[in-house]
Design an enzyme around this catalytic site. Structure first.
Site, PDB file in Angstrom:
ATOM      1  N   LYS A   1     -11.740   0.399  -6.599  1.00 32.39           N
ATOM      2  CA  LYS A   1     -12.316   1.352  -5.638  1.00 32.39           C
ATOM      3  C   LYS A   1     -13.447   2.137  -6.294  1.00 32.39           C
ATOM      4  O   LYS A   1     -13.463   2.287  -7.514  1.00 32.39           O
ATOM      5  CB  LYS A   1     -11.237   2.355  -5.204  1.00 32.39           C
ATOM      6  CG  LYS A   1     -10.160   1.800  -4.298  1.00 32.39           C
ATOM      7  CD  LYS A   1      -9.152   2.892  -3.949  1.00 32.39           C
ATOM      8  CE  LYS A   1      -8.029   2.366  -3.065  1.00 32.39           C
ATOM      9  NZ  LYS A   1      -8.474   1.918  -1.744  1.00 32.39           N
TER      10      LYS A   1
ATOM     11  N   ARG B   1       0.280  -4.165   1.814  1.00 35.21           N
ATOM     12  CA  ARG B   1       0.922  -5.205   2.637  1.00 35.21           C
ATOM     13  C   ARG B   1       1.669  -6.213   1.760  1.00 35.21           C
ATOM     14  O   ARG B   1       2.628  -6.819   2.201  1.00 35.21           O
ATOM     15  CB  ARG B   1      -0.126  -5.872   3.545  1.00 35.21           C
ATOM     16  CG  ARG B   1      -1.204  -6.621   2.834  1.00 35.21           C
ATOM     17  CD  ARG B   1      -2.432  -6.844   3.726  1.00 35.21           C
ATOM     18  NE  ARG B   1      -3.273  -5.640   3.816  1.00 35.21           N
ATOM     19  CZ  ARG B   1      -4.413  -5.593   4.496  1.00 35.21           C
ATOM     20  NH1 ARG B   1      -4.843  -6.646   5.164  1.00 35.21           N
ATOM     21  NH2 ARG B   1      -5.115  -4.478   4.530  1.00 35.21           N
TER      22      ARG B   1
END
Ligand code: BES
Ligand code: MN
Ligand code: ZN
Length: 507
Positions: A286, A360
């Site tokens: 990120k 996920r």
């Protein structure tokens, strides 16, 4: 601040401040109901006639009684128009009243909450719980690591009494006692979730998160278990382990079991929380700006652990098992790389297109584990996608479900608590975006509908089991001080989950 129901008439007590709640459209200029007005030579009537005290929502007026009454001051708190009044407003107002009292350093205060006639179906006891929750959450601070403690911490010994004019009826009293007790547990649970999220990642590793879950289980009837890396490997949780590979911290699979309904052992709900104690993005790293907020990427886990704590303390008649896959997501030398293939516990192969779509992956194995153990329905809570904030802003979390009944129950509880959620679609067409050319599924679905394709990925692992997914990435942190919220963790959706479980337990 200790909040208690008063057995006595509050007007007979020496108080630093008496809080009087007033509706905008029912403000009574003669203030017949407030005997105090007479000893103040109708001074309050003048303030009402001048429009200074008008009951508008959120308005606070402090009036000094100048030794004409046992109470040194009266604080008028505007509740707005009766038709607009709801418990969310009550909580917000209570939070602001509590902050006002704290900032003035008043010691013993009371609120004439039982005096007003409330709009149906709100009961006096509802108002009392809203006041307790509002004050507890509004006064929350996170100053454990500061040498200089905040005003809230200093004012912990001050007390706040709730009562009616001439006391409460026996029936009101019993309902109020129960409401206050429950509201205290609910707000303590929400505060626990806030604490876990606010803690920096070096002090909230998977191991420490597991320790905190163990601590929550210690005083309650919660069964605690935490699986080691070895045990996780044995279970074949390749997706979860693929995320953990880049970190030196050992992953933990935390299990909390609550059996409040032992007569129905095969009716057991599964509650799952994303427990990424820090999300750097992994190899798909990120940008630096705001990356520190990713210490809160275990907000789902925090909500799940805290809700279990609340459920156990309230001794609800329900069975729930909570599952928390906890790990860091870091770009280490042995980290999973974009393009790598992982195999989840249920045999599904996953192409990792982006290592930053790690939530996920860890939840895939948790869902497979939940299905393996026959838990139903399933509810997962996760700071899953930035995209949910693009869709709903910081006002609401996203609700996804393959089951209308469960979705409606969650929605209803959310309306009660004011922790807003909005149901998003799970149409089959969205599944196409997750198709891989080398594996059964891939872990990103492209830019469009990012929160929906993430939910569809989870759907694959939930299968046909009734399941709901709450994407809380939009609401787990607040950027401003606002009513019951401080800057930092919000504790959402702990109050909603406890409310849902309370309703399910009563069925
Ligand atoms: N933890 C983040 C989601 C997030 C973003 C939570 C902002 C709270 C605030 C999640 O793991 C993530 O990185 N999601 C990616 C998915 C993408 C790579 C498909 C995202 O939202 O950008
Ligand atoms: Mn991520
Ligand atoms: Zn994440």
């Amino acid at each position: 601040m200790n909040i208690e129901i008063s057995q006595k008439n509050l007007l007979d007590l020496d108080l630093d401040c008496l809080v009087s709640y007033v509706f905008e459209d029912e403000i009574d200029p003669s203030l017949e109901s407030l005997e105090l007005n007479k000893s103040l030579s109708d001074y309050i009537t003048d303030l009402i006639n001048d429009g200074e005290i008008n009951g508008r929502f959120g308005q606070l007026n402090l009036v000094h009684t100048h030794k004409n009454a046992k109470q040194k001051r009266i604080l008028f708190a505007g509740m707005g128009k009766k038709q607009d009044f709801n418990l969310d407003r009550a909580r917000k107002l209570a939070a602001n009243v509590a902050k006002f009292i704290r900032n003035k350093n008043f010691n013993v205060c009371g609120a004439l909450a039982g005096r007003i006639e409330l709009p149906k179906p709100i009961e006096v006891s509802d108002l009392f719980s809203a006041i307790v929750e509002g004050a507890n959450l509004g006064l929350y601070t996170f100053d454990d690591h500061m040498r200089k403690k905040s005003d809230s911490t200093k004012s912990e010994s001050s007390s706040f009494l709730l009562g009616g004019l001439g006391g409460l009826t026996k029936k009101q009293q019993d309902a109020a006692d129960k409401a206050v007790k429950t509201a205290n547990v609910v707000s303590e649970s929400a505060k626990l979730a806030r604490d876990l999220v606010n803690e920096p990642a070096n002090l909230m590793t998977p191991t420490i998160l597991a320790e905190r879950a163990k601590l929550a289980a210690k005083d309650t009837k919660l069964d605690y278990q935490s699986l080691t890396k070895k045990q996780i490997e044995k279970l074949g949780m390749g997706a979860f382990l693929g995320v953990a590979k880049g970190s030196d911290e050992e992953p933990k699979f935390i299990i909390l079991k609550y059996s409040g309904d032992p007569k129905n052992p095969d009716k057991e709900l599964g509650l799952l929380g994303k427990g990424i104690t820090f999300d750097s993005g992994g190899i798909s790293i990120k940008p630096a700006a705001n990356m520190s907020a990713m210490k809160g990427d275990m907000g789902g886990a925090a909500a799940v652990i805290a809700s279990m704590y609340g459920v156990a303390r309230l001794e609800l008649k329900i069975n729930i098992t909570a599952l928390v896959p906890a790990t860091e997501n870091l770009p280490g030398g042995s980290a999973t790389k974009p393009g790598d293939l992982l195999t989840a516990m249920n045999g599904t192969t996953i192409e990792v297109e982006n290592t930053d779509a790690e939530g996920r992956l860890v939840l895939a194995d948790a869902l497979a584990y939940a299905n393996d153990r026959g838990l139903s329905p399933l509810i997962d809570v996760a700071t899953l996608t930035g995209a949910i904030g693009v869709a709903l802003g910081s006002v609401s979390m996203g609700l996804f479900s393959n089951d209308d009944t469960l979705a409606n129950q969650l929605n209803e509880s959310s309306l009660d608590t004011g922790e807003k959620m909005w149901r998003m679609p799970l149409w089959d067409e969205y599944k196409d975006q997750n198709k891989s050319t080398v594996a059964d599924i891939k872990n990103t679905g492209g830019r469009q509908a990012g929160s929906i394709t993430a939910a569809q990925f989870l759907h694959e692992f939930a299968g046909d089991t009734p399941w709901a997914h709450l994407d809380i990435a939009s609401v787990f942190m607040s950027s401003k001080v606002d009513g019951i919220y401080q800057k930092g963790a919000t504790g959402q959706p702990v109050r909603t989950l406890i409310s849902l479980f309370t309703k399910l337990a009563a069925k």
